[in-house]
Design a protein around this motif. Structure first.
Motif, PDB file in Angstrom:
ATOM      1  N   PHE A 152      -6.512   0.827 -13.108  1.00 23.81           N
ATOM      2  CA  PHE A 152      -5.797   2.060 -12.782  1.00 23.81           C
ATOM      3  C   PHE A 152      -5.447   2.818 -14.063  1.00 23.81           C
ATOM      4  CE2 PHE A 152      -2.144   4.674 -11.833  1.00 23.81           C
ATOM      5  CZ  PHE A 152      -2.409   5.174 -10.568  1.00 23.81           C
ATOM      6  N   ASN A 153      -4.898   2.109 -15.039  1.00 30.59           N
ATOM      7  CA  ASN A 153      -4.470   2.753 -16.275  1.00 30.59           C
ATOM      8  C   ASN A 153      -5.638   3.295 -17.089  1.00 30.59           C
ATOM      9  OD1 ASN A 153      -1.824   2.327 -15.560  1.00 30.59           O
ATOM     10  ND2 ASN A 153      -1.515   0.604 -16.940  1.00 30.59           N
ATOM     11  N   ARG A 154      -6.778   2.605 -17.076  1.00 31.41           N
ATOM     12  CA  ARG A 154      -7.977   3.125 -17.751  1.00 31.41           C
ATOM     13  C   ARG A 154      -8.420   4.435 -17.100  1.00 31.41           C
ATOM     14  NH1 ARG A 154      -9.636  -2.198 -17.826  1.00 31.41           N
ATOM     15  NH2 ARG A 154     -11.129  -1.858 -16.157  1.00 31.41           N
ATOM     16  N   ASN A 155      -8.354   4.500 -15.766  1.00 28.94           N
ATOM     17  CA  ASN A 155      -8.737   5.725 -15.052  1.00 28.94           C
ATOM     18  C   ASN A 155      -7.792   6.878 -15.386  1.00 28.94           C
ATOM     19  OD1 ASN A 155     -10.944   4.534 -13.830  1.00 28.94           O
ATOM     20  ND2 ASN A 155      -9.822   3.998 -11.973  1.00 28.94           N
ATOM     21  N   GLU A 189       0.830  -1.199   0.000  1.00 31.11           N
ATOM     22  CA  GLU A 189       0.000   0.000   0.000  1.00 31.11           C
ATOM     23  C   GLU A 189       0.869   1.255   0.000  1.00 31.11           C
ATOM     24  OE1 GLU A 189      -3.142   2.614  -0.080  1.00 31.11           O
ATOM     25  OE2 GLU A 189      -2.953   0.552  -0.712  1.00 31.11           O
ATOM     26  N   SER A 190       1.976   1.241   0.713  1.00 26.70           N
ATOM     27  CA  SER A 190       2.890   2.390   0.712  1.00 26.70           C
ATOM     28  C   SER A 190       3.448   2.641  -0.684  1.00 26.70           C
ATOM     29  CB  SER A 190       4.049   2.154   1.689  1.00 26.70           C
ATOM     30  OG  SER A 190       3.566   2.091   3.002  1.00 26.70           O
ATOM     31  N   LYS A 191       3.727   1.574  -1.409  1.00 26.17           N
ATOM     32  CA  LYS A 191       4.219   1.723  -2.783  1.00 26.17           C
ATOM     33  C   LYS A 191       3.145   2.344  -3.669  1.00 26.17           C
ATOM     34  CE  LYS A 191       7.411  -2.103  -2.335  1.00 26.17           C
ATOM     35  NZ  LYS A 191       7.664  -3.504  -2.638  1.00 26.17           N
ATOM     36  N   ARG A 192       1.904   1.942  -3.457  1.00 27.58           N
ATOM     37  CA  ARG A 192       0.800   2.515  -4.236  1.00 27.58           C
ATOM     38  C   ARG A 192       0.673   4.004  -3.941  1.00 27.58           C
ATOM     39  NH1 ARG A 192      -5.467   2.842  -4.181  1.00 27.58           N
ATOM     40  NH2 ARG A 192      -5.302   2.792  -1.931  1.00 27.58           N
ATOM     41  N   ARG A 193       0.753   4.376  -2.697  1.00 27.71           N
ATOM     42  CA  ARG A 193       0.629   5.785  -2.303  1.00 27.71           C
ATOM     43  C   ARG A 193       1.794   6.611  -2.840  1.00 27.71           C
ATOM     44  NH1 ARG A 193      -4.169   6.774  -1.923  1.00 27.71           N
ATOM     45  NH2 ARG A 193      -5.323   5.447  -0.548  1.00 27.71           N
ATOM     46  N   ALA A 194       2.965   6.012  -3.003  1.00 29.25           N
ATOM     47  CA  ALA A 194       4.140   6.726  -3.504  1.00 29.25           C
ATOM     48  C   ALA A 194       4.079   6.945  -5.022  1.00 29.25           C
ATOM     49  CB  ALA A 194       5.411   5.966  -3.136  1.00 29.25           C
ATOM     50  N   HIS A 195       3.235   6.181  -5.711  1.00 26.97           N
ATOM     51  CA  HIS A 195       3.128   6.301  -7.171  1.00 26.97           C
ATOM     52  C   HIS A 195       2.314   7.538  -7.538  1.00 26.97           C
ATOM     53  CE1 HIS A 195       3.033   4.924 -11.304  1.00 26.97           C
ATOM     54  NE2 HIS A 195       1.758   5.298 -11.318  1.00 26.97           N
ATOM     55  N   ASP A 196       2.778   8.287  -8.533  1.00 21.83           N
ATOM     56  CA  ASP A 196       2.063   9.465  -9.027  1.00 21.83           C
ATOM     57  C   ASP A 196       0.710   9.030  -9.595  1.00 21.83           C
ATOM     58  OD1 ASP A 196       1.063  11.640 -10.433  1.00 21.83           O
ATOM     59  OD2 ASP A 196       2.912  12.032 -11.536  1.00 21.83           O
ATOM     60  N   LEU A 209       0.616   2.844 -14.541  1.00 24.24           N
ATOM     61  CA  LEU A 209       1.479   1.797 -14.001  1.00 24.24           C
ATOM     62  C   LEU A 209       2.045   0.990 -15.163  1.00 24.24           C
ATOM     63  CD1 LEU A 209      -0.842   0.488 -11.144  1.00 24.24           C
ATOM     64  CD2 LEU A 209       1.202   1.907 -10.876  1.00 24.24           C
ATOM     65  N   SER A 210       3.276   0.533 -15.035  1.00 24.44           N
ATOM     66  CA  SER A 210       3.825  -0.336 -16.072  1.00 24.44           C
ATOM     67  C   SER A 210       3.160  -1.707 -15.960  1.00 24.44           C
ATOM     68  CB  SER A 210       5.344  -0.457 -15.931  1.00 24.44           C
ATOM     69  OG  SER A 210       5.669  -1.123 -14.734  1.00 24.44           O
ATOM     70  N   ASP A 211       3.131  -2.430 -17.059  1.00 29.97           N
ATOM     71  CA  ASP A 211       2.481  -3.741 -17.091  1.00 29.97           C
ATOM     72  C   ASP A 211       3.123  -4.746 -16.144  1.00 29.97           C
ATOM     73  OD1 ASP A 211       0.607  -2.886 -18.929  1.00 29.97           O
ATOM     74  OD2 ASP A 211       1.724  -3.645 -20.659  1.00 29.97           O
ATOM     75  N   ASP A 212       4.366  -4.495 -15.744  1.00 29.73           N
ATOM     76  CA  ASP A 212       5.065  -5.429 -14.859  1.00 29.73           C
ATOM     77  C   ASP A 212       5.241  -4.875 -13.442  1.00 29.73           C
ATOM     78  OD1 ASP A 212       6.894  -3.468 -15.492  1.00 29.73           O
ATOM     79  OD2 ASP A 212       8.547  -4.860 -15.892  1.00 29.73           O
ATOM     80  N   THR A 213       4.353  -3.957 -13.027  1.00 32.97           N
ATOM     81  CA  THR A 213       4.410  -3.423 -11.663  1.00 32.97           C
ATOM     82  C   THR A 213       4.276  -4.581 -10.682  1.00 32.97           C
ATOM     83  OG1 THR A 213       3.464  -1.317 -12.379  1.00 32.97           O
ATOM     84  CG2 THR A 213       3.315  -1.837 -10.027  1.00 32.97           C
ATOM     85  N   PRO A 214       5.314  -4.846  -9.877  1.00 32.14           N
ATOM     86  CA  PRO A 214       5.301  -6.044  -9.037  1.00 32.14           C
ATOM     87  C   PRO A 214       4.302  -6.006  -7.883  1.00 32.14           C
ATOM     88  CG  PRO A 214       7.269  -4.743  -8.596  1.00 32.14           C
ATOM     89  CD  PRO A 214       6.568  -4.093  -9.749  1.00 32.14           C
ATOM     90  N   TRP A 215       3.865  -4.818  -7.459  1.00 30.24           N
ATOM     91  CA  TRP A 215       2.986  -4.707  -6.301  1.00 30.24           C
ATOM     92  C   TRP A 215       1.506  -4.600  -6.675  1.00 30.24           C
ATOM     93  CZ3 TRP A 215       0.575  -0.100  -6.830  1.00 30.24           C
ATOM     94  CH2 TRP A 215       1.247   0.928  -7.479  1.00 30.24           C
TER      95      TRP A 215
END
Length: 141
Positions: free
Chosen positions: A32-35, A5-12, A17-23
């Motif tokens: 997320f990307n559609r939004n 969740e901290s990684k999600r909050r740190a993302h702009d 998100l890249s297709d290979d986002t590990p979290w």
């Protein structure tokens, strides 16, 4: 799950998100990307921050098909606003026809996580803002 969740909050929030986002699961990345695409097409950007105040267990199913599923109530304070140019277009989550109240907002999200490897790594799978009775019944203090 908290580290995820901290990684999600740190993302702009205005950047895909890249297709290979590990979290994040594939479904979460797609949503997320559609939004992000829809907001860019509308000329809207998100500004502000979200501070997580507390996290509470909603459900945990270590024997779920495909791997352990975990859902948490996330209680937060948000200053996030949606801007179109210089105009604040943030709507009230309880009524899309009204502007959101000014100032920090107390929110409750139901956040779901998945781990395919018995808890070694976690991926966010879904996040939904709770409103009304569901938010009021959440275990936030």
């Amino acid at each position: 799950a908290r580290a995820t969740e901290s990684k999600r909050r740190a993302h702009d929030p205005n950047t895909k998100l890249s297709d290979d986002t590990p979290w994040a699961t594939e479904d979460y990345i797609d949503t997320f990307n559609r939004n992000v695409t829809a907001m860019k097409e509308a000329g809207v950007v998100e500004k502000g921050t979200v501070k997580v105040n507390s996290v509470h267990l909603a459900t945990s199913d270590p024997d779920a098909p495909g791997g352990w599923n975990l859902t948490l109530y996330q209680c937060s304070t948000s200053t996030a606003r949606y801007l179109k140019g210089d105009k604040d277009v943030t709507t009230d989550p309880n009524n899309d026809n009204k502007p959101a109240p000014k100032g920090p907002q107390e929110n409750v999200h139901l956040v779901s996580f998945h781990t395919p490897d018995q808890g070694k790594t976690w991926q966010i799978d879904d996040s939904q803002l709770l409103t009304g009775k569901r938010a009021a019944e959440a275990p936030c203090v």
